[in-house]
Design a protein around this motif. Structure first.
Motif, PDB file in Angstrom:
ATOM      1  N   GLY A  49       0.791  -1.224   0.000  1.00  0.00           N
ATOM      2  CA  GLY A  49       0.000   0.000   0.000  1.00  0.00           C
ATOM      3  C   GLY A  49       0.819   1.269   0.000  1.00  0.00           C
ATOM      4  O   GLY A  49       0.445   2.253   0.637  1.00  0.00           O
ATOM      5  N   THR A  50       1.938   1.268  -0.731  1.00  0.00           N
ATOM      6  CA  THR A  50       2.800   2.453  -0.729  1.00  0.00           C
ATOM      7  C   THR A  50       2.163   3.627  -1.455  1.00  0.00           C
ATOM      8  O   THR A  50       2.605   4.755  -1.299  1.00  0.00           O
ATOM      9  N   HIS A  51       1.122   3.358  -2.268  1.00  0.00           N
ATOM     10  CA  HIS A  51       0.496   4.439  -3.022  1.00  0.00           C
ATOM     11  C   HIS A  51      -0.847   4.877  -2.444  1.00  0.00           C
ATOM     12  O   HIS A  51      -1.429   5.857  -2.905  1.00  0.00           O
ATOM     13  N   ASP A  52      -1.354   4.146  -1.448  1.00  0.00           N
ATOM     14  CA  ASP A  52      -2.674   4.501  -0.931  1.00  0.00           C
ATOM     15  C   ASP A  52      -2.649   5.016   0.510  1.00  0.00           C
ATOM     16  O   ASP A  52      -3.681   5.092   1.170  1.00  0.00           O
ATOM     17  N   GLY A  53      -1.452   5.332   0.997  1.00  0.00           N
ATOM     18  CA  GLY A  53      -1.359   5.863   2.349  1.00  0.00           C
ATOM     19  C   GLY A  53      -1.636   4.854   3.423  1.00  0.00           C
ATOM     20  O   GLY A  53      -1.987   5.204   4.550  1.00  0.00           O
ATOM     21  N   GLY A  54      -1.486   3.574   3.074  1.00  0.00           N
ATOM     22  CA  GLY A  54      -1.822   2.531   4.027  1.00  0.00           C
ATOM     23  C   GLY A  54      -0.725   2.179   4.991  1.00  0.00           C
ATOM     24  O   GLY A  54      -0.885   1.265   5.794  1.00  0.00           O
ATOM     25  N   LEU A  55       0.408   2.895   4.946  1.00  0.00           N
ATOM     26  CA  LEU A  55       1.534   2.580   5.822  1.00  0.00           C
ATOM     27  C   LEU A  55       1.899   3.782   6.680  1.00  0.00           C
ATOM     28  O   LEU A  55       1.718   4.929   6.269  1.00  0.00           O
ATOM     29  N   PRO A  56       2.442   3.546   7.875  1.00  0.00           N
ATOM     30  CA  PRO A  56       2.985   4.652   8.660  1.00  0.00           C
ATOM     31  C   PRO A  56       4.106   5.329   7.875  1.00  0.00           C
ATOM     32  O   PRO A  56       4.836   4.671   7.125  1.00  0.00           O
ATOM     33  N   SER A  57       4.254   6.624   8.053  1.00  0.00           N
ATOM     34  CA  SER A  57       5.246   7.374   7.271  1.00  0.00           C
ATOM     35  C   SER A  57       6.659   6.852   7.480  1.00  0.00           C
ATOM     36  O   SER A  57       7.468   6.836   6.542  1.00  0.00           O
ATOM     37  N   TRP A  58       6.959   6.361   8.685  1.00  0.00           N
ATOM     38  CA  TRP A  58       8.313   5.894   8.953  1.00  0.00           C
ATOM     39  C   TRP A  58       8.629   4.579   8.245  1.00  0.00           C
ATOM     40  O   TRP A  58       9.794   4.230   8.039  1.00  0.00           O
ATOM     41  N   LEU A  59       7.566   3.859   7.847  1.00  0.00           N
ATOM     42  CA  LEU A  59       7.773   2.576   7.183  1.00  0.00           C
ATOM     43  C   LEU A  59       7.745   2.689   5.658  1.00  0.00           C
ATOM     44  O   LEU A  59       8.178   1.772   4.954  1.00  0.00           O
ATOM     45  N   GLN A  60       7.270   3.814   5.153  1.00  0.00           N
ATOM     46  CA  GLN A  60       7.152   3.989   3.708  1.00  0.00           C
ATOM     47  C   GLN A  60       8.465   3.761   2.957  1.00  0.00           C
ATOM     48  O   GLN A  60       8.495   3.024   1.971  1.00  0.00           O
ATOM     49  N   PRO A  61       9.583   4.391   3.395  1.00  0.00           N
ATOM     50  CA  PRO A  61      10.836   4.213   2.631  1.00  0.00           C
ATOM     51  C   PRO A  61      11.267   2.760   2.512  1.00  0.00           C
ATOM     52  O   PRO A  61      11.716   2.330   1.448  1.00  0.00           O
ATOM     53  N   ALA A  62      11.132   2.000   3.602  1.00  0.00           N
ATOM     54  CA  ALA A  62      11.549   0.600   3.575  1.00  0.00           C
ATOM     55  C   ALA A  62      10.710  -0.202   2.595  1.00  0.00           C
ATOM     56  O   ALA A  62      11.230  -1.035   1.843  1.00  0.00           O
ATOM     57  N   MET A  63       9.398   0.030   2.590  1.00  0.00           N
ATOM     58  CA  MET A  63       8.529  -0.697   1.687  1.00  0.00           C
ATOM     59  C   MET A  63       8.741  -0.268   0.235  1.00  0.00           C
ATOM     60  O   MET A  63       8.683  -1.085  -0.683  1.00  0.00           O
ATOM     61  N   GLU A  64       9.003   1.015   0.024  1.00  0.00           N
ATOM     62  CA  GLU A  64       9.224   1.503  -1.337  1.00  0.00           C
ATOM     63  C   GLU A  64      10.525   0.973  -1.918  1.00  0.00           C
ATOM     64  O   GLU A  64      10.698   0.946  -3.138  1.00  0.00           O
ATOM     65  N   PHE A  65      11.433   0.533  -1.053  1.00  0.00           N
ATOM     66  CA  PHE A  65      12.663  -0.080  -1.549  1.00  0.00           C
ATOM     67  C   PHE A  65      12.336  -1.305  -2.399  1.00  0.00           C
ATOM     68  O   PHE A  65      13.089  -1.657  -3.310  1.00  0.00           O
ATOM     69  N   GLY A  66      11.203  -1.928  -2.126  1.00  0.00           N
ATOM     70  CA  GLY A  66      10.819  -3.129  -2.867  1.00  0.00           C
ATOM     71  C   GLY A  66      10.693  -2.919  -4.354  1.00  0.00           C
ATOM     72  O   GLY A  66      10.866  -3.867  -5.134  1.00  0.00           O
ATOM     73  N   THR A  67      10.400  -1.696  -4.776  1.00  0.00           N
ATOM     74  CA  THR A  67      10.277  -1.446  -6.215  1.00  0.00           C
ATOM     75  C   THR A  67      11.598  -1.697  -6.941  1.00  0.00           C
ATOM     76  O   THR A  67      11.613  -1.959  -8.146  1.00  0.00           O
ATOM     77  N   HIS A  68      12.696  -1.651  -6.202  1.00  0.00           N
ATOM     78  CA  HIS A  68      13.999  -1.876  -6.829  1.00  0.00           C
ATOM     79  C   HIS A  68      14.294  -3.361  -7.033  1.00  0.00           C
ATOM     80  O   HIS A  68      15.347  -3.706  -7.558  1.00  0.00           O
ATOM     81  N   GLY A  69      13.347  -4.201  -6.644  1.00  0.00           N
ATOM     82  CA  GLY A  69      13.448  -5.598  -7.034  1.00  0.00           C
ATOM     83  C   GLY A  69      13.479  -5.738  -8.550  1.00  0.00           C
ATOM     84  O   GLY A  69      14.108  -6.653  -9.091  1.00  0.00           O
ATOM     85  N   VAL A  70      12.820  -4.811  -9.251  1.00  0.00           N
ATOM     86  CA  VAL A  70      12.851  -4.825 -10.714  1.00  0.00           C
ATOM     87  C   VAL A  70      14.260  -4.524 -11.211  1.00  0.00           C
ATOM     88  O   VAL A  70      14.732  -5.141 -12.178  1.00  0.00           O
ATOM     89  N   ASP A  71      14.965  -3.597 -10.550  1.00  0.00           N
ATOM     90  CA  ASP A  71      16.353  -3.311 -10.928  1.00  0.00           C
ATOM     91  C   ASP A  71      17.221  -4.553 -10.749  1.00  0.00           C
ATOM     92  O   ASP A  71      18.090  -4.845 -11.581  1.00  0.00           O
ATOM     93  N   LEU A  72      16.983  -5.287  -9.658  1.00  0.00           N
ATOM     94  CA  LEU A  72      17.731  -6.514  -9.420  1.00  0.00           C
ATOM     95  C   LEU A  72      17.421  -7.542 -10.505  1.00  0.00           C
ATOM     96  O   LEU A  72      18.327  -8.232 -10.995  1.00  0.00           O
TER      97      LEU A  72
END
Length: 398
Positions: A49-72
């Motif tokens: 839920g990184t795009h729907d505000g479903g996460l606490p703000s402090w956890l957003q960066p860690a979860m958004e790191f997942g998008t770089h799985g595509v880079d991997l």
């Protein structure tokens, strides 16, 4: 070792160099583990839920790191495909075998999914409005959705938005065999470096001149840096020194680039897509160390983890299905659904991640065993003829 970038070429004296580290040949389980790690990152990101505000703000960066799985995925693909192509040079039916085997792996699921969603469901009267797609869906049939998205600057394919990365990979598969066939190892490495710098530079220039962000993320020519980083290390590792000189510098790169990326992740800084190139270098170094530690070492767990190996096996199906499920279920099952039942937003989000991840994995498992592996069974018809040693020591074709 041939042409080498400064951060991979060792300056150590022969007295301090470790024992030779040859490039492992054949199947390397650690690479399956890396593929599993990549899909795990993408899956958590997708359902967090990184795009729907479903996460606490402090956890957003860690979860958004997942998008770089595509880079991997991109770096790993460049590494694997380049290694396959280089090792097959000189074999009969070089092009036929490569394109046929890629077709059997990629096309059945890709086109089968498109046929089901865009043709089958409408024939059953279910329609495709649930996709929330406004883009030119016909472009998906010729692997052109990323081009259309780049032109419009919009993520307008809804539940099929994620197919952009499959388009990038397919474009790479189409052209790269020609490059490896036509070039020596050293010249191919020069092509990798040139394409890497051109891709990264063009993408940054695009953003500096006001180009749209969608194109910077999905346009093939803007995403070659990751693919070429993987291709370069595959070629470098096939030099006479193998991985020996690469490992010390890969360690240094991993630490240095990692230290640069941490604050960027924490502050969620894009910096005109410069971090995208840093991720490409970071993951290239990571793969070098993982391959060098394939049997023992601190990254050897990648080849032993049953979870990562399982995820790696079914990663393609998981990637194809997860966004379709997310969009398809949006009208009746979300993290909010679980939150209403439990009264806890945290339980709602965690429950949604787990339930959707398990559902995606289950569908991917069924898809692979009931459908994909039927096509893969034909890959043996397109295997190269490898030379073996005769009793006299001469190479003969088998």
């Amino acid at each position: 070792m041939g042409l080498a970038l400064p951060f991979f070429k060792s300056s150590l004296s022969t007295a301090t160099v470790q024992e030779p580290i040859p490039l492992p040949r054949g199947h390397i389980p650690a690479l399956d583990g890396i593929r599993g790690l990549a899909i795990l990152l993408v899956t958590i990101y997708r359902f967090a839920g990184t795009h729907d505000g479903g996460l606490p703000s402090w956890l957003q960066p860690a979860m958004e790191f997942g998008t770089h799985g595509v880079d991997l995925f991109f770096v790993l693909s460049g590494f694997l495909i380049t290694g396959i192509l280089f090792d097959a040079k000189g074999e009969a039916h070089y092009f036929r075998n490569f394109y046929a085997r890629r077709t059997l792996r990629i096309f059945p699921l890709y086109y089968g999914t498109l046929a089901l969603v865009l043709v089958g469901l409408p024939l059953l009267g279910l329609g495709i409005s649930w996709l929330n797609a406004t883009g030119d869906l016909n472009s998906l049939w010729w692997y052109g959705s990323n081009i259309r998205m780049s032109q419009t600057g919009l993520w307008n394919f809804g539940g099929l938005n994620h197919f952009w990365s499959l388009c990038v990979e397919e474009h790479f598969y189409l052209v790269w065999p020609l490059v490896i066939f036509a070039c020596s190892r050293k010249w191919a490495m020069r092509v990798c470096i040139t394409a890497f710098l051109a891709s990264a530079g063009a993408r940054v220039l695009w953003m500096l001149t006001g180009g749209n962000g969608a194109a910077a993320e999905v346009f093939t020519l803007f995403r070659l840096d990751a693919l070429c980083a993987g291709a370069w290390i595959a070629l470098a590792a096939r030099g006479e020194d193998g991985l020996t000189n690469m490992v010390p510098w890969a360690r240094a790169v991993l630490v240095a680039i990692g230290a640069m990326l941490l604050p960027l992740i924490a502050m969620r800084l894009q910096l005109k897509t410069i971090p995208t190139t840093l991720y490409a270098i970071f993951f290239a170094a990571f793969i070098v160390l993982a391959v060098a530690s394939a049997k023992q070492g601190w990254l050897s767990f990648l080849g032993r983890s049953k979870l990562l190996l399982w995820l790696g096996k079914y990663s393609y199906g998981m990637y194809v299905y997860q966004n379709l499920l997310l969009v398809g279920f949006a009208s009746f099952f979300t993290a909010g659904t679980i939150t209403e039942l439990t009264g806890s937003a945290a339980i709602g989000r965690i429950g949604f991640i787990l339930s959707m991840s398990l559902l995606t994995a289950g569908i991917a498992w069924v898809s692979w065993h009931a459908y994909e592996k039927r096509w893969l069974a034909w890959k043996h018809c397109f295997e190269g003829k490898k030379p073996v040693k005769s009793a006299a020591g001469a190479a003969v074709a088998t």
